[in-house]
Design a protein around this motif. Structure first.
Motif, short mmCIF file in Angstrom:
data_model
loop_
_atom_site.label_atom_id
_atom_site.label_comp_id
_atom_site.label_asym_id
_atom_site.label_seq_id
_atom_site.Cartn_x
_atom_site.Cartn_y
_atom_site.Cartn_z
N GLY A 78 4.01 -18.05 2.83
CA GLY A 78 3.07 -19.13 3.10
C GLY A 78 3.02 -19.61 4.54
O GLY A 78 2.67 -20.77 4.80
N ASP A 81 -0.49 -20.92 5.52
CA ASP A 81 -0.75 -22.25 4.96
C ASP A 81 -0.08 -23.32 5.83
O ASP A 81 -0.67 -24.37 6.10
N ASN A 94 -3.54 -16.54 3.05
CA ASN A 94 -2.66 -17.64 2.64
C ASN A 94 -1.73 -17.13 1.54
O ASN A 94 -1.85 -15.98 1.10
N LYS A 95 -0.83 -18.02 1.13
CA LYS A 95 0.18 -17.62 0.15
C LYS A 95 -0.46 -17.16 -1.16
O LYS A 95 -0.04 -16.17 -1.76
#
Ligand code: AMP
Ligand code: GLY
Length: 428
Positions: A78, A81, A94-95
């Motif tokens: 992440g 993010d 993103n994650k």
């Protein structure tokens, strides 16, 4: 704009060299970077690639305008993010989207749900059930994979029942890959040439770069252990225009749409590990990032502004950036430390490089190197990726192998047959 690149291998070196061609590119920082990257960027060795808080702090402290997260671990954990939460635009999924690499069970279920061609499989957490399944199937070889990230070592091709049972037991009971192996995928063995395709996507458009061929085994004739990759060539002749069209329609676009449907829009570089079986492409694996050492041959053959493309990808505006593929071929020969991928020594002086860590006529992407007292020293398993371009595959190989001859360090190891399977003349 000032940029922070996260990572410290040959792939990151190749990304940095390419973004520096952009007129938009200002100062480039790299964390942690390496000895050779230091000739092209300001390295920050105190921040490791997996250190999310440290990377955010560094980006804010250096007031960079854009962050490029290259390796899998920080993406899956992440980091993008975290950058976004700190107000920093960043390249990479993103994650929620990086799970496409972070969990093989997720990616296999995604392919099943959306009808994307891949090897047949089942997912298990219980070893007795897994063993019963392989026994009932009775088909060998069979493939046993750890669910999570395992440094490219979580795949066992079992030749017979005993090997399959051993792999299942090691992963589910012996904790061989830690949490990554607490869930496994057992799948059908496919045979055919493998192709790596790196594609930029922002969830709206899919832009495949040139196809590549990796060489994962440590030794000539594909013998020895699996490694992170001992060399690459591009383009890959198995990825014919016909296969490319099938892959776009059956795999690339459906994957982009599937991720969007799942609420996991993928923005970044999506790496398709394909196998071409009887002219039909199947997905062997997805990676959520640029490949290493694929990037070292793919980016030099990309025509277009990589930095603008990355910034546009993060904004969902990739369609606005013109990208095409240059004619010609590229070859990358990895020089590794003797003993890699198991046990090897570091700190050996590398001879034959100029002040900037380069050899005239080629590009030397540094992976495991450090700079000390004006010398370049080995500092990892894969040390250098010696990369040349040429009108043909053999021209590119000539350039790369000629440069390899000029570079030396104690116990240097490289493959002599890079590109052989693609019709190249080296090896026997
Ligand atoms: P992966 O870590 O998923 O890339 O797998 C490592 C390597 O194992 C691949 O590059 C393939 O050579 C091989 N492999 C993985 N899955 C299969 C499969 N279903 N059939 C045959 N070979 C496979
Ligand atoms: N070269 C394969 C990978 O980057 O995973």
């Amino acid at each position: 704009m000032d940029i922070l690149v996260i990572g410290g291998g040959g792939r990151e070196h190749a990304i940095i060299r390419k973004i520096k061609e952009s007129p938009d590119c200002g100062a480039v920082y790299c964390a942690p970077g390496n000895g050779g990257i230091a000739a092209d960027a300001i390295c920050c060795p105190e921040v490791k690639a997996t250190d999310i808080d440290g990377a955010v702090r560094l980006a804010l402290e250096k007031k960079v305008d854009f962050v490029i997260v290259a390796p899998d671990d920080p993406l899956v954990a992440g980091m993008v993010d975290a950058m976004n939460a700190a107000g920093l635009p960043a390249f990479g999924p993103n994650k929620a989207a990086a799970i496409i690499e972070g969990s093989k069970a997720f990616s296999k279920d995604l392919m099943k749900k959306y009808g994307i061609p891949t090897a047949q499989y089942e997912v298990f957490t219980d070893s007795a059930q897994a063993i019963e399944y392989v026994r009932a199937r009775g088909e060998y070889p069979t493939v046993v994979k750890a669910d999570g990230l395992a440094l490219g070592k979580g795949v066992i091709i079992a030749k017979d029942e005993a090997e399959a049972v051993a792999a299942i037991t090691d992963m589910l009971e012996g904790n061989k890959f830690g949490a990554s192996g607490s869930r496994i995928v057992i799948e059908q063995f496919l045979e055919g040439p493998e192709v790596s395709v790196l594609a930029l996507t922002d969830g709206n458009v899919m832009v495949p770069l040139t196809s590549a061929m990796d060489h994962k085994r440590a030794c000539d004739h594909d013998e020895g252990l699996n490694t992170g990759g001992m060399g690459t060539i591009a383009p890959n002749p198995a990825f014919t225009p016909e296969v490319a069209q099938k892959a776009m329609q059956r795999i690339f676009l459906p994957t982009m749409e599937a991720m969007k449907q799942e609420g996991r829009t993928f923005r970044g570089c999506l790496f398709f590990g394909l196998m071409v079986v009887g002219g039909e492409p199947y997905v062997i694996e997805y990676n959520c990032r640029f490949g290493d050492p694929e990037t070292q041959v793919v980016l030099p053959l990309m025509e277009g502004d990589l930095l603008r493309a990355m910034v546009a990808t993060a904004k969902g505006e990739l369609a606005t950036v013109p990208i095409s593929i240059k004619p010609g071929s590229a070859a990358c020969v990895v020089m590794a430390s003797g003993g890699y991928p198991v046990k090897y020594e570091s700190g050996k002086e590398i001879c034959g490089l100029d002040e900037d860590g380069q050899v005239r006529g080629v590009t030397v992407y540094h992976a495991g190197t450090k700079r000390q007292d004006g010398k370049y020293l080995t500092a990892g398993g894969r040390v250098l990726g010696v990369t040349a371009l040429g009108d043909s595959l053999n021209d590119a190989l000539d350039g790369a192998y000629a440069a390899v001859q000029k570079i030396s360090f104690e116990k240097a190891h490289y493959r002599h047959d890079i590109g052989r399977k693609a019709g190249g003349k080296y090896g026997n």
